[in-house]
Design a protein around this motif. Sequence first.
Motif, PDB file in Angstrom:
ATOM      1  N   LYS A 365       0.830  -1.205   0.000  1.00 44.33           N
ATOM      2  CA  LYS A 365       0.000   0.000   0.000  1.00 44.33           C
ATOM      3  C   LYS A 365       0.865   1.256   0.000  1.00 44.33           C
ATOM      4  O   LYS A 365       0.368   2.363  -0.226  1.00 44.33           O
ATOM      5  N   ARG A 366       2.152   1.076   0.267  1.00 44.91           N
ATOM      6  CA  ARG A 366       3.135   2.156   0.115  1.00 44.91           C
ATOM      7  C   ARG A 366       3.487   2.211  -1.369  1.00 44.91           C
ATOM      8  O   ARG A 366       4.382   1.532  -1.866  1.00 44.91           O
ATOM      9  N   ASP A 367       2.772   3.048  -2.124  1.00 47.48           N
ATOM     10  CA  ASP A 367       2.829   3.027  -3.597  1.00 47.48           C
ATOM     11  C   ASP A 367       4.226   3.243  -4.157  1.00 47.48           C
ATOM     12  O   ASP A 367       4.555   2.729  -5.230  1.00 47.48           O
ATOM     13  N   ILE A 368       5.047   3.993  -3.439  1.00 45.54           N
ATOM     14  CA  ILE A 368       6.383   4.303  -3.961  1.00 45.54           C
ATOM     15  C   ILE A 368       7.216   3.042  -4.153  1.00 45.54           C
ATOM     16  O   ILE A 368       8.176   3.027  -4.933  1.00 45.54           O
ATOM     17  N   LEU A 369       6.843   1.955  -3.479  1.00 43.62           N
ATOM     18  CA  LEU A 369       7.636   0.729  -3.557  1.00 43.62           C
ATOM     19  C   LEU A 369       7.616   0.115  -4.955  1.00 43.62           C
ATOM     20  O   LEU A 369       8.575  -0.551  -5.348  1.00 43.62           O
ATOM     21  N   TYR A 370       6.542   0.313  -5.718  1.00 45.17           N
ATOM     22  CA  TYR A 370       6.476  -0.304  -7.050  1.00 45.17           C
ATOM     23  C   TYR A 370       7.611   0.173  -7.950  1.00 45.17           C
ATOM     24  O   TYR A 370       8.312  -0.640  -8.567  1.00 45.17           O
ATOM     25  N   SER A 371       7.795   1.474  -8.023  1.00 43.01           N
ATOM     26  CA  SER A 371       8.875   2.004  -8.865  1.00 43.01           C
ATOM     27  C   SER A 371      10.239   1.653  -8.294  1.00 43.01           C
ATOM     28  O   SER A 371      11.189   1.380  -9.042  1.00 43.01           O
ATOM     29  N   MET A 372      10.358   1.622  -6.971  1.00 40.06           N
ATOM     30  CA  MET A 372      11.631   1.269  -6.340  1.00 40.06           C
ATOM     31  C   MET A 372      11.982  -0.191  -6.635  1.00 40.06           C
ATOM     32  O   MET A 372      13.145  -0.515  -6.921  1.00 40.06           O
ATOM     33  N   VAL A 373      10.984  -1.070  -6.576  1.00 37.33           N
ATOM     34  CA  VAL A 373      11.225  -2.491  -6.849  1.00 37.33           C
ATOM     35  C   VAL A 373      11.635  -2.690  -8.302  1.00 37.33           C
ATOM     36  O   VAL A 373      12.606  -3.403  -8.597  1.00 37.33           O
ATOM     37  N   ARG A 374      10.895  -2.070  -9.231  1.00 32.23           N
ATOM     38  CA  ARG A 374      11.216  -2.244 -10.656  1.00 32.23           C
ATOM     39  C   ARG A 374      12.621  -1.745 -10.960  1.00 32.23           C
ATOM     40  O   ARG A 374      13.371  -2.390 -11.705  1.00 32.23           O
ATOM     41  N   SER A 375      12.976  -0.599 -10.404  1.00 32.58           N
ATOM     42  CA  SER A 375      14.312  -0.044 -10.640  1.00 32.58           C
ATOM     43  C   SER A 375      15.404  -0.973 -10.116  1.00 32.58           C
ATOM     44  O   SER A 375      16.425  -1.203 -10.772  1.00 32.58           O
ATOM     45  N   ARG A 376      15.165  -1.537  -8.943  1.00 28.68           N
ATOM     46  CA  ARG A 376      16.155  -2.440  -8.352  1.00 28.68           C
ATOM     47  C   ARG A 376      16.230  -3.750  -9.130  1.00 28.68           C
ATOM     48  O   ARG A 376      17.322  -4.316  -9.298  1.00 28.68           O
ATOM     49  N   VAL A 377      15.096  -4.244  -9.625  1.00 29.76           N
ATOM     50  CA  VAL A 377      15.095  -5.456 -10.457  1.00 29.76           C
ATOM     51  C   VAL A 377      15.946  -5.244 -11.699  1.00 29.76           C
ATOM     52  O   VAL A 377      16.754  -6.108 -12.073  1.00 29.76           O
ATOM     53  N   TRP A 378      15.766  -4.101 -12.325  1.00 31.45           N
ATOM     54  CA  TRP A 378      16.537  -3.786 -13.531  1.00 31.45           C
ATOM     55  C   TRP A 378      18.038  -3.786 -13.227  1.00 31.45           C
ATOM     56  O   TRP A 378      18.844  -4.316 -13.996  1.00 31.45           O
ATOM     57  N   THR A 379      18.410  -3.224 -12.086  1.00 31.86           N
ATOM     58  CA  THR A 379      19.823  -3.179 -11.693  1.00 31.86           C
ATOM     59  C   THR A 379      20.356  -4.584 -11.413  1.00 31.86           C
ATOM     60  O   THR A 379      21.447  -4.952 -11.866  1.00 31.86           O
ATOM     61  N   LEU A 380      19.602  -5.383 -10.689  1.00 29.43           N
ATOM     62  CA  LEU A 380      20.055  -6.717 -10.316  1.00 29.43           C
ATOM     63  C   LEU A 380      20.143  -7.661 -11.509  1.00 29.43           C
ATOM     64  O   LEU A 380      21.035  -8.519 -11.578  1.00 29.43           O
ATOM     65  N   LEU A 381      19.233  -7.527 -12.479  1.00 25.72           N
ATOM     66  CA  LEU A 381      19.291  -8.369 -13.672  1.00 25.72           C
ATOM     67  C   LEU A 381      20.547  -8.095 -14.494  1.00 25.72           C
ATOM     68  O   LEU A 381      21.044  -8.981 -15.205  1.00 25.72           O
TER      69      LEU A 381
END
Length: 486
Positions: A365-381
Amino acid sequence: MADNKAYLAAVEGGGTTFVVSVACVSSSSSSSSSVAKNNNNNDENNNILSIGCTKLHLLHTATIPKRDDVTGEIPNNYTPEEIISEACSFFRTHLPPDGYSALGIASFGPAGVDPKSKDQYGKILSGSPKKQWRGVDILSPIQEACGLMGGELEKRVAFDTDVNAPALAEFQHRSYQQEQSSNTSSSKPLTSLSYITIGTGVGVGLVLNSQPLHGLLHPEGGHICIQPLPDDKFTGYSWGAKSPYKGLGTVEGVASSVALTERWIQMEQEREMVKILYGKGSSGSGGNGSSPSRKRDEEQEQSSKISINDNNNNGDNAQTREILSTLPNSHPIWLHASNAIANLCVSLLLLTSCQKIVLGGGIMKRDILYSMVRSRVWTLLNGYLDSVEELSDERKLEDVIVGSSWEEVGSGLVGAFALALDAYEKDGEEEGGEEGRTSLLDSDASGKKKTASESEEQRLFTSGVLVGIGLSFGCALMMSLLGRGS
């Protein structure tokens, strides 16, 4: 008097609260107009719920135990037996005239989900961190209250985890949306999906090759290890004693609300220690600590303050976890949470190659997490899957890592209804075979066809009788005339 409608009973079973509901199948349609817009799959008053082409009319819903009308807090003194007893009373009170057509229960885990394991099916297993729930039979008393015990009725009951059930619902719903929409980002049919819930724990449900995944048990992806952020000093969460790796450096051990609350407490304790050792204003600023930004920080600190020496000072306490809702988006806790969730997403992409990852639960429900997760996924991949069209650009992750379709209603409850629908349909197919196969999703249409067919049969029967009478009369007349002529 029977109304020939299908009534479904559903339970979202959490370790703190249960959500119970009764619905009837109100309509179904294969037209694109039934596809909900903007993932808002319930109407304005939340009484109509859409799962794919099926619309359910929610008749009665309750949360057990309910929040206090004055404080808004959830009572924490209910026993599992009391919660289950109230759930049974709810279903008895709202029993339809012809009884329930099916029951679906989506429960927290670990739980017994194999119907062949009679000693475990429908029960919370001994590995649960929630001690009071270990060994508790959730299914049997609710099944009995719904009148679905014994014989063929057993087939109308489905029990699964509160992540596998939403995964099934999300898969069915998004598959239908893809079929109906020409504006899809992928030409491949949807055959795989992962649902992740991040709440007091972290759970993972998987649909692979269009089927929910079961094996030795059910997926327990929340307990896989992650790569923590540099210099992470968190010492682990209180549920770790009964968890894999003792909860150190796991997704749940970092991103769950229990772990995040205990990390916050640890950070507060460290900050208090610094104040004691060096004084409140000693932070290298060289000033008296009275800048506007410092005052804002102190006001924020006071508004979110709890006694860190309280006896209930751990993340296992529901009231203590409420602190997370008061923390600003800039708090470092969310960096740790997004990193852990992103690690899980990367592992799922690499291991299962799933086409969709749906994120849900209270933490999301903390909406900011969606963009933070996607950005981190891109970095980790690290560019490893760039050859996959859907993963060739960071912006495309918005179509791969998505939010729940029913967060306002509750994905677990929708998942429970999806289980009930699935059980009802499968039982109907077994009873009728290929010729008598009638889908619950098309119950209204099939009802109309049945009525038309019965009318046609009656017309043909009447015509046949009249023709028979006419032939008999004609034969008698001919015989009479021939008799006279002789």
